[in-house]
Design a protein around this motif. Sequence first.
Motif, PDB file in Angstrom:
ATOM      1  N   ASN A   1      73.279  -2.203  24.635  1.00  0.00           N
ATOM      2  CA  ASN A   1      72.643  -2.791  23.460  1.00  0.00           C
ATOM      3  C   ASN A   1      72.238  -4.207  23.825  1.00  0.00           C
ATOM      4  N   HIS A   2      71.306  -4.773  23.052  1.00  0.00           N
ATOM      5  CA  HIS A   2      70.895  -6.139  23.392  1.00  0.00           C
ATOM      6  C   HIS A   2      72.083  -7.096  23.333  1.00  0.00           C
ATOM      7  N   ARG A   3      73.029  -6.739  22.504  1.00  0.00           N
ATOM      8  CA  ARG A   3      74.281  -7.492  22.398  1.00  0.00           C
ATOM      9  C   ARG A   3      74.941  -7.724  23.768  1.00  0.00           C
TER      10      ARG A   3
ATOM     11  N   VAL B   1      73.706   3.724  13.557  1.00  0.00           N
ATOM     12  CA  VAL B   1      74.323   3.248  12.308  1.00  0.00           C
ATOM     13  C   VAL B   1      73.574   2.030  11.753  1.00  0.00           C
ATOM     14  N   THR B   2      73.057   1.176  12.645  1.00  0.00           N
ATOM     15  CA  THR B   2      72.303  -0.005  12.180  1.00  0.00           C
ATOM     16  C   THR B   2      71.010   0.445  11.495  1.00  0.00           C
ATOM     17  N   ALA B   3      70.325   1.389  12.134  1.00  0.00           N
ATOM     18  CA  ALA B   3      69.067   1.887  11.566  1.00  0.00           C
ATOM     19  C   ALA B   3      69.322   2.625  10.255  1.00  0.00           C
TER      20      ALA B   3
ATOM     21  N   GLY C   1      66.086  -0.245  20.953  1.00  0.00           N
ATOM     22  CA  GLY C   1      66.972   0.876  20.661  1.00  0.00           C
ATOM     23  C   GLY C   1      67.084   1.140  19.173  1.00  0.00           C
ATOM     24  N   VAL C   2      67.335   0.103  18.372  1.00  0.00           N
ATOM     25  CA  VAL C   2      67.493   0.280  16.928  1.00  0.00           C
ATOM     26  C   VAL C   2      66.145   0.673  16.315  1.00  0.00           C
ATOM     27  N   ALA C   3      65.094  -0.027  16.733  1.00  0.00           N
ATOM     28  CA  ALA C   3      63.770   0.186  16.142  1.00  0.00           C
ATOM     29  C   ALA C   3      63.320   1.638  16.301  1.00  0.00           C
ATOM     30  N   LEU C   4      63.476   2.160  17.495  1.00  0.00           N
ATOM     31  CA  LEU C   4      62.960   3.513  17.749  1.00  0.00           C
ATOM     32  C   LEU C   4      63.710   4.565  16.937  1.00  0.00           C
TER      33      LEU C   4
ATOM     34  N   ASN D   1      49.653  -3.488  18.770  1.00  0.00           N
ATOM     35  CA  ASN D   1      50.313  -4.373  19.728  1.00  0.00           C
ATOM     36  C   ASN D   1      50.428  -5.751  19.068  1.00  0.00           C
ATOM     37  N   TYR D   2      51.664  -6.260  18.921  1.00  0.00           N
ATOM     38  CA  TYR D   2      51.811  -7.539  18.201  1.00  0.00           C
ATOM     39  C   TYR D   2      51.217  -8.722  18.970  1.00  0.00           C
ATOM     40  N   LYS D   3      50.812  -8.485  20.237  1.00  0.00           N
ATOM     41  CA  LYS D   3      50.166  -9.573  20.991  1.00  0.00           C
ATOM     42  C   LYS D   3      48.653  -9.622  20.723  1.00  0.00           C
TER      43      LYS D   3
ATOM     44  N   SER E   1      61.524  -3.904  29.292  1.00  0.00           N
ATOM     45  CA  SER E   1      60.568  -2.857  29.654  1.00  0.00           C
ATOM     46  C   SER E   1      60.937  -1.495  29.080  1.00  0.00           C
ATOM     47  N   GLN E   2      62.087  -1.406  28.429  1.00  0.00           N
ATOM     48  CA  GLN E   2      62.548  -0.086  27.965  1.00  0.00           C
ATOM     49  C   GLN E   2      61.835   0.375  26.694  1.00  0.00           C
ATOM     50  N   MET E   3      61.826   1.697  26.548  1.00  0.00           N
ATOM     51  CA  MET E   3      61.354   2.317  25.303  1.00  0.00           C
ATOM     52  C   MET E   3      62.501   3.225  24.866  1.00  0.00           C
TER      53      MET E   3
HETATM   54  N1  LIG Z   1      72.755  -6.758  12.955  1.00  0.00           N
HETATM   55  C1  LIG Z   1      73.183  -5.742  13.675  1.00  0.00           C
HETATM   56  O1  LIG Z   1      74.123  -5.031  13.333  1.00  0.00           O
HETATM   57  C2  LIG Z   1      72.456  -5.418  14.937  1.00  0.00           C
HETATM   58  C3  LIG Z   1      72.681  -4.196  15.580  1.00  0.00           C
HETATM   59  C4  LIG Z   1      71.975  -3.903  16.723  1.00  0.00           C
HETATM   60  C5  LIG Z   1      71.069  -4.853  17.228  1.00  0.00           C
HETATM   61  N2  LIG Z   1      70.921  -6.046  16.601  1.00  0.00           N
HETATM   62  C6  LIG Z   1      69.985  -7.057  17.099  1.00  0.00           C
HETATM   63  O2  LIG Z   1      68.679  -6.500  17.026  1.00  0.00           O
HETATM   64  C7  LIG Z   1      67.894  -6.941  18.112  1.00  0.00           C
HETATM   65  C8  LIG Z   1      67.386  -5.714  18.867  1.00  0.00           C
HETATM   66  O3  LIG Z   1      68.501  -5.029  19.412  1.00  0.00           O
HETATM   67  P1  LIG Z   1      68.328  -3.757  20.357  1.00  0.00           P
HETATM   68  O4  LIG Z   1      69.664  -3.451  20.906  1.00  0.00           O
HETATM   69  O5  LIG Z   1      67.539  -2.720  19.650  1.00  0.00           O
HETATM   70  O6  LIG Z   1      67.466  -4.438  21.521  1.00  0.00           O
HETATM   71  P2  LIG Z   1      66.473  -3.939  22.607  1.00  0.00           P
HETATM   72  O7  LIG Z   1      66.592  -2.456  22.769  1.00  0.00           O
HETATM   73  O8  LIG Z   1      66.630  -4.820  23.791  1.00  0.00           O
HETATM   74  O9  LIG Z   1      65.079  -4.290  21.933  1.00  0.00           O
HETATM   75  C9  LIG Z   1      64.518  -5.589  21.884  1.00  0.00           C
HETATM   76  C10 LIG Z   1      63.511  -5.581  20.789  1.00  0.00           C
HETATM   77  O10 LIG Z   1      62.832  -6.807  20.606  1.00  0.00           O
HETATM   78  C11 LIG Z   1      61.453  -6.506  20.340  1.00  0.00           C
HETATM   79  N3  LIG Z   1      60.635  -7.697  20.538  1.00  0.00           N
HETATM   80  C12 LIG Z   1      60.680  -8.565  21.571  1.00  0.00           C
HETATM   81  N4  LIG Z   1      59.768  -9.554  21.347  1.00  0.00           N
HETATM   82  C13 LIG Z   1      59.162  -9.280  20.146  1.00  0.00           C
HETATM   83  C14 LIG Z   1      58.156  -9.914  19.353  1.00  0.00           C
HETATM   84  N5  LIG Z   1      57.545 -11.047  19.771  1.00  0.00           N
HETATM   85  N6  LIG Z   1      57.809  -9.358  18.171  1.00  0.00           N
HETATM   86  C15 LIG Z   1      58.378  -8.201  17.735  1.00  0.00           C
HETATM   87  N7  LIG Z   1      59.355  -7.554  18.455  1.00  0.00           N
HETATM   88  C16 LIG Z   1      59.723  -8.099  19.641  1.00  0.00           C
HETATM   89  C17 LIG Z   1      61.164  -5.380  21.284  1.00  0.00           C
HETATM   90  O11 LIG Z   1      59.991  -4.701  20.931  1.00  0.00           O
HETATM   91  P3  LIG Z   1      58.968  -4.030  21.997  1.00  0.00           P
HETATM   92  O12 LIG Z   1      59.769  -3.600  23.189  1.00  0.00           O
HETATM   93  O13 LIG Z   1      58.384  -2.884  21.260  1.00  0.00           O
HETATM   94  O14 LIG Z   1      57.929  -5.058  22.320  1.00  0.00           O
HETATM   95  C18 LIG Z   1      62.409  -4.556  21.003  1.00  0.00           C
HETATM   96  O15 LIG Z   1      62.340  -3.904  19.753  1.00  0.00           O
HETATM   97  C19 LIG Z   1      68.802  -7.854  18.944  1.00  0.00           C
HETATM   98  O16 LIG Z   1      68.616  -9.173  18.529  1.00  0.00           O
HETATM   99  C20 LIG Z   1      70.192  -7.399  18.571  1.00  0.00           C
HETATM  100  O17 LIG Z   1      71.152  -8.399  18.771  1.00  0.00           O
HETATM  101  C21 LIG Z   1      71.584  -6.326  15.460  1.00  0.00           C
END
Ligand SMILES: NC(=O)c1ccc[n+]([C@@H]2O[C@H](COP(=O)([O-])OP(=O)(O)OC[C@H]3O[C@@H](n4cnc5c(N)ncnc54)[C@H](OP(=O)(O)O)[C@@H]3O)[C@@H](O)[C@H]2O)c1
Length: 321
Positions: free
Chosen positions: A37-39, A131-133, A157-160, A196-198, A310-312
């Motif tokens: 996880n990004h954590r 669980v987050t999603a 990971g959460v987004a997908l 694409n947000y860019k 770079s992951q999806m």
């Molecule tokens: N609150 C909670 O319980 C909880 C739980 C899990 C995760 N999180 C947090 O959620 C975040 C994502 O976690 P993850 O584990 O899913 O990470 P991850 O798999 O590493 O994903 C990183 C995310 O950041 C996005 N991103 C990067 N730059 C961006 C920008 N300029 N605009 C929009 N999106 C951008 C990436 O989107 P693309 O790759 O599509 O560009 C991707 O969705 C982290 O900060 C993590 O700490 C919080």
Amino acid sequence: MKALVFENIHTLPDFKEIVVSPKENEVEVNITAAALNHRDIWITKGLYPGLVPGTIMGADGMGWYGGKRVVINPGIEWGNNERYQSKKFRVLGVPDHGTFAEKICLPESYIFEAPDHLTDEEVAALPVAGVTAYRALFTRACLMPGEHVLVTGLGGGVALIAALMAKAYGAKVFFTTGSNEKLQKGLQLGFDGGVNYKDEKSIEKLAEQCGHIDVIIDSTAGDGLSQLMKLCTFGSRIVLYGGNLGKINGINPQPLFWKQMEIMGSSMGSPTDFKDMLGFVDKHKLRPVVDSVFPMEAYGKAFSRMEEGSQMGKIVLTIQQ
Ligand SMILES: NC(=O)c1ccc[n+]([C@@H]2O[C@H](COP(=O)([O-])OP(=O)(O)OC[C@H]3O[C@@H](n4cnc5c(N)ncnc54)[C@H](OP(=O)(O)O)[C@@H]3O)[C@@H](O)[C@H]2O)c1
């Protein structure tokens, strides 16, 4: 046993031998797959609270217990209040020993039967992201079928998994992502639109595709979110589970109150959310997207892939028993 142990910040965890024994109220699960996880990146950078050197990292894991394939609820000591977690709440893997190891010891109440239709790697991809999603979409935003959902940063990971859950529930799902390759992959997965947000014209393009947005699921915040919120309609809900790009400047209060909009935070989930998430995954035969799989020994490659962004989907480690 072999494990990935957090020792110092600004460096990867150590891959080394460590002895862990169950306490009186704990059982042992033999871990066969774990996910990043990004954590885990925040931890190695020293950007996470409560860091304890000498602890095994990893929040996501699946393994074997009592002859069954099981998945571990990584939300420790949520408490009894469904609205928010107790002050003792923490996520598995620093400060408690986590899942990047051959086994984990924890109370039986954190162990759930794994959904049958998933591979070991897919089960490992599920806990934190799932669980987050789930909580963000259903417990917090109270998503309804037919609503328009925008998931930002689809590659995460959460987004997908949030996007997949929303689609399975009958919502129309739109997304943003930072690469054209991920944009194509997202469209191939069957989502209703994406940008694409860019791209400088991303908001206009999104508006053309979706018309309006009812629910935003976001982990970036920043000024970009106030732009996206212009697409929100009456009664819309904006759920934040992260804030990587910092403060949300430029929110216009007038549409916020007139359109009865809500901005809310969401983190992880209660044991009820976790159980319901597993039920949802089973009912809809949902499969989390696994981006890549590495043996635990090759963890350096796994951490680099996540840090590069770079992951999806989920990056998984397999663990030899
Ligand atoms: N609150 C909670 O319980 C909880 C739980 C899990 C995760 N999180 C947090 O959620 C975040 C994502 O976690 P993850 O584990 O899913 O990470 P991850 O798999 O590493 O994903 C990183 C995310 O950041 C996005 N991103 C990067 N730059 C961006 C920008 N300029 N605009 C929009 N999106 C951008 C990436 O989107 P693309 O790759 O599509 O560009 C991707 O969705 C982290 O900060 C993590 O700490 C919080």
